[in-house]
Structure formats: structure tokens, C-alpha cells
Design a protein around this motif. Structure first.
Motif, PDB file in Angstrom:
ATOM      1  N   LEU A 227       0.833  -1.192   0.000  1.00  0.00           N
ATOM      2  CA  LEU A 227       0.000   0.000   0.000  1.00  0.00           C
ATOM      3  C   LEU A 227       0.875   1.253   0.000  1.00  0.00           C
ATOM      4  O   LEU A 227       1.824   1.377   0.784  1.00  0.00           O
ATOM      5  CB  LEU A 227      -0.916   0.012   1.226  1.00  0.00           C
ATOM      6  CG  LEU A 227      -1.946  -1.118   1.305  1.00  0.00           C
ATOM      7  CD1 LEU A 227      -2.800  -0.969   2.557  1.00  0.00           C
ATOM      8  CD2 LEU A 227      -2.817  -1.145   0.061  1.00  0.00           C
ATOM      9  N   GLY A 228       0.570   2.180  -0.908  1.00  0.00           N
ATOM     10  CA  GLY A 228       1.337   3.415  -1.018  1.00  0.00           C
ATOM     11  C   GLY A 228       2.531   3.335  -1.932  1.00  0.00           C
ATOM     12  O   GLY A 228       3.176   4.354  -2.207  1.00  0.00           O
ATOM     13  N   LYS A 229       2.850   2.143  -2.458  1.00  0.00           N
ATOM     14  CA  LYS A 229       3.975   1.998  -3.396  1.00  0.00           C
ATOM     15  C   LYS A 229       3.577   2.490  -4.785  1.00  0.00           C
ATOM     16  O   LYS A 229       2.418   2.430  -5.183  1.00  0.00           O
ATOM     17  CB  LYS A 229       4.418   0.536  -3.472  1.00  0.00           C
ATOM     18  CG  LYS A 229       4.837  -0.067  -2.140  1.00  0.00           C
ATOM     19  CD  LYS A 229       6.162   0.500  -1.662  1.00  0.00           C
ATOM     20  CE  LYS A 229       7.322  -0.022  -2.496  1.00  0.00           C
ATOM     21  NZ  LYS A 229       8.622   0.448  -1.972  1.00  0.00           N
ATOM     22  N   GLU A 230       4.570   2.967  -5.536  1.00  0.00           N
ATOM     23  CA  GLU A 230       4.342   3.425  -6.905  1.00  0.00           C
ATOM     24  C   GLU A 230       4.423   2.236  -7.867  1.00  0.00           C
ATOM     25  O   GLU A 230       5.309   1.373  -7.728  1.00  0.00           O
ATOM     26  CB  GLU A 230       5.378   4.469  -7.303  1.00  0.00           C
ATOM     27  CG  GLU A 230       5.323   5.754  -6.490  1.00  0.00           C
ATOM     28  CD  GLU A 230       4.060   6.544  -6.785  1.00  0.00           C
ATOM     29  OE1 GLU A 230       3.729   6.693  -7.969  1.00  0.00           O
ATOM     30  OE2 GLU A 230       3.412   6.999  -5.813  1.00  0.00           O
ATOM     31  N   MET A 231       3.508   2.192  -8.838  1.00  0.00           N
ATOM     32  CA  MET A 231       3.491   1.092  -9.806  1.00  0.00           C
ATOM     33  C   MET A 231       3.213   1.639 -11.200  1.00  0.00           C
ATOM     34  O   MET A 231       2.464   2.614 -11.367  1.00  0.00           O
ATOM     35  CB  MET A 231       2.424   0.058  -9.425  1.00  0.00           C
ATOM     36  CG  MET A 231       2.465  -1.213 -10.284  1.00  0.00           C
ATOM     37  SD  MET A 231       1.292  -2.477  -9.724  1.00  0.00           S
ATOM     38  CE  MET A 231      -0.232  -1.864 -10.456  1.00  0.00           C
ATOM     39  N   GLU A 232       3.815   0.986 -12.183  1.00  0.00           N
ATOM     40  CA  GLU A 232       3.591   1.338 -13.588  1.00  0.00           C
ATOM     41  C   GLU A 232       3.120   0.092 -14.327  1.00  0.00           C
ATOM     42  O   GLU A 232       3.729  -0.968 -14.205  1.00  0.00           O
ATOM     43  CB  GLU A 232       4.882   1.869 -14.227  1.00  0.00           C
ATOM     44  CG  GLU A 232       4.716   2.338 -15.658  1.00  0.00           C
ATOM     45  CD  GLU A 232       5.994   2.923 -16.213  1.00  0.00           C
ATOM     46  OE1 GLU A 232       6.265   4.115 -15.988  1.00  0.00           O
ATOM     47  OE2 GLU A 232       6.746   2.171 -16.876  1.00  0.00           O
ATOM     48  N   ILE A 233       2.044   0.231 -15.081  1.00  0.00           N
ATOM     49  CA  ILE A 233       1.423  -0.919 -15.732  1.00  0.00           C
ATOM     50  C   ILE A 233       0.827  -0.480 -17.057  1.00  0.00           C
ATOM     51  O   ILE A 233       0.449   0.688 -17.220  1.00  0.00           O
ATOM     52  CB  ILE A 233       0.343  -1.535 -14.810  1.00  0.00           C
ATOM     53  CG1 ILE A 233      -0.172  -2.848 -15.368  1.00  0.00           C
ATOM     54  CG2 ILE A 233      -0.782  -0.551 -14.561  1.00  0.00           C
ATOM     55  CD1 ILE A 233      -1.102  -3.586 -14.399  1.00  0.00           C
ATOM     56  N   SER A 234       0.744  -1.390 -18.014  1.00  0.00           N
ATOM     57  CA  SER A 234       0.164  -1.079 -19.317  1.00  0.00           C
ATOM     58  C   SER A 234      -0.902  -2.110 -19.662  1.00  0.00           C
ATOM     59  O   SER A 234      -0.854  -3.252 -19.204  1.00  0.00           O
ATOM     60  CB  SER A 234       1.240  -1.052 -20.415  1.00  0.00           C
ATOM     61  OG  SER A 234       1.866  -2.318 -20.525  1.00  0.00           O
TER      62      SER A 234
END
Length: 330
Positions: A227-234
Motif C-alpha cells: 500500500l502506497g507503493k508506486e506502480m507502472e502498468i500497461s
């Protein structure tokens, strides 16, 4: 006798044409790089080899037809079945059952599964790896995702939830701290825990296509810690009818063997500019991980900070990776 020979030769010729058409269709899909739209990674080499085998069978059938037509093959013997002189209706039906898919394969355009497929099959918000590990079946995985988590798993995560976030610039957690944070009770979750340790310290967790489901499974299994972590997804844009106006789903289609067993997976997004995104458009999203409930089940969600429209990748599908721990993670 000559009429019987001609009919038998015609049967073999039709079989040769159908087999040749099948081998050509497979070769065409391989050449145009569209075979990946129908067949999974593990099965693809076998399908390519089968094209060569089918081509060889077509040549054999053509050769037999030629020999029978020229009278080089003896037909009236006890070791061979009689010629199918009165089986044209039945044979025509069987040949048609093979010819129709071939014609459709050549005439219809190759399509990519997307939102319309999700409408029919439904989206899966909780990711689960679709293969067993040390006796852990896909049915058990799906049941564990949908049902409420076990009490011991909840208690183990709750004790870590208060300290799960790490502020930017702080020191990375030690190995002992990670071992306490990501505990596993079986081989399946132990591998996911190892992956979770690797991605936890990243400034931005990039959900790579080659281990797409495995990363999401690790996050879902230990969602309190992320929770609160940054994530990048496509993925592609999809909208469920009962979502809020600022909510949508970024989806991908998971394939094991072929598109017949395809399953849509997605992550719930919150983004104020949702109305500007077109259905089935491909986007790359960067945001902050959180959690919510959907139909009473706890799921992860991403509060999108950046949304970029991108081109659809050459291979839009994702596949289970049996060796995901050996994939390089920055």
C-alpha cells in the motif's frame, strides 16, 4: 473399374488439398507473426512442427491420388478397404467440416481479444497464476483470491501494515526485515514472496509483460505491504457498467495454451480524466497502489497520476511464466 478408380483418386486429392491448405494457413500465421494471437508460447513450437508434418501428409495423399488415377496402384485386393463409391454425402460433410474453418481462417481478419471479449467472459480483478506449483492448483488459487483470506494470513499482514510504507530517501529494509514482512507457508507462496522481496525496494514497480501475472500475484498476496507503493502498468481500457465515473479497468488477456482458455485480468483504476479514454485504447499508467472492495471482495486499485496513450504491442497477450524468479528485475 475406371470409375471407381477415379472416385477414389478424387477422395485422396480432396484430402491432399485440405491438408495443404492447413499447412499453408499455419505458415501464413507464422510469417505474419499472427500465430501468437491464437496459440500460447509453450504450444507454438509444436504447431510450427505440425505444419511440416501436415504438409508431408498432403504430399503423400497427392502422390496416392496420382498413382490411383494412373492405375499404378492395385485396388481390388483383400488387404485394402473398398473405395468409398457411395459415401459422397457423408464424405462431403466431413470434408466441409474441415474446409469451413480453413476458409474462415483465410478470409476473416485476425483480431485481438479486448473489451468485447471481457463483456462476455467477465474481468478478474484478483490475479492468480494459472498453473500449479508443488501441488497448488489453479482452482485453489482462484478460491483463495475470491474468498476471505485465512485468519493467520490476515494477522500476519496486519502486524506489518502500520510500517509497510517507506518514505522516499529512507534506507532500504534489511533482508531480515523483508523475511518478516513476506512470510510464506508453502512452495507456491514462497516463490511469490521471493518475487515480492525483489520488487518491494524498487522506486517504481514496473509490471513487465513477461512476468505480468506473477508480479500482480505477488502484490495481491502481500497487498498490505505494498500500500502506497508506486506502480507502472500497461494494458487496454475497459469499463465495468457498475463502476464510478472516475473508475475504469486496465486489462490484459492471459493465455495458457490457446485463446480458447483465455482469461481477462485487470487492475481497477481511479483517474479524473477517465471520460477522455476510449474503450480498448492501450495506455501506460503510473500511480499509487491502494485497496478497495468490489462486490464485497478486497482488491487492489491504482490511483493514477500519469496516463499515457500508447500503441498496442505486437503481442498483446500475457502468459504464465514457469521461471519467473530468473527474470531480471532492475
Amino acid at each position: 473399374m475406371r470409375e471407381q478408380r477415379s472416385i477414389t483418386a478424387l477422395h485422396h486429392l480432396v484430402r491432399a488439398i485440405l491438408l495443404l491448405g492447413l499447412s499453408i494457413l499455419i505458415a501464413y500465421l507464422v510469417e505474419t507473426n499472427n500465430l501468437q494471437l491464437y496459440i500460447g508460447v509453450r504450444i507454438r513450437p509444436l504447431v510450427k512442427i505440425s505444419a511440416l508434418i501436415v504438409y508431408a501428409l498432403a504430399v503423400i495423399q497427392g502422390f496416392i491420388a496420382y498413382r490411383i488415377y494412373r492405375g499404378s496402384t492395385v485396388m481390388d485386393c483383400d488387404c485394402c478397404e473398398p473405395a468409398p463409391t457411395k459415401s459422397w454425402p457423408k464424405a462431403g460433410f466431413l470434408y466441409g467440416m474441415i474446409a469451413l474453418p480453413l476458409l474462415l481462417g483465410f478470409l476473416l481478419p485476425d483480431t485481438v481479444l479486448g473489451g468485447s471479449f471481457v463483456d462476455k467472459k467477465g474481468i478478474v480483478f484478483t490475479s492468480s497464476i494459472p498453473y500449479g506449483s508443488a501441488g497448488y492448483s489453479s482452482q485453489q488459487a482462484a478460491a483463495a483470491e475470491v474468498a476471505d483470506p485465512p485468519e493467520e494470513a490476515v494477522s500476519g499482514k496486519e502486524t506489518l501494515s502500520d510500517s509497510s510504507e517507506i518514505s522516499p530517501g529512507t534506507e532500504a529494509p534489511s533482508d531480515e526485515s523483508l523475511d518478516e514482512r513476506f512470510q510464506a507457508d508453502d512452495d507456491f507462496t514462497r516463490d511469490l514472496a521471493e518475487l515480492a522481496k525483489r520488487i518491494y525496494g524498487l522506486p517504481v514497480i514496473e509490471v513487465k509483460p513477461e512476468i505480468y501475472m506473477e508480479i500482480l500475484s505477488a502484490i495481491v498476496s502481500f497487498k498490505e505491504a505494498f500500500l502506497g507503493k508506486e506502480m507502472e502498468i500497461s494494458g487496454f481500457v475497459y469499463r465495468e457498467p457498475d463502476l464510478e465515473e472516475n473508475q475504469w479497468v486496465i486489462g490484459r488477456i492471459a493465455v495458457q495454451c490457446c485463446t480458447a482458455d483465455a482469461t481477462p485480468y485487470g487492475v481497477l483504476m481511479e483517474f479524473d480524466g477517465t471520460s477522455q479514454l476510449k474503450e480498448d485504447a492501450w495506455v501506460k499508467v503510473k500511480g499509487t497502489l491502494g485497496q478497495t472492495k468490489y462486490h464485497g471482495n478486497p482488491i487492489i486499485q491504482l490511483e493514477a497520476a500519469e496516463v499515457e496513450v500508447i500503441e498496442r504491442p505486437d503481442n498483446p497477450y500475457i502468459y504464465p511464466n514457469f521461471d519467473f524468479l530468473n527474470v531480471d528485475i532492475p
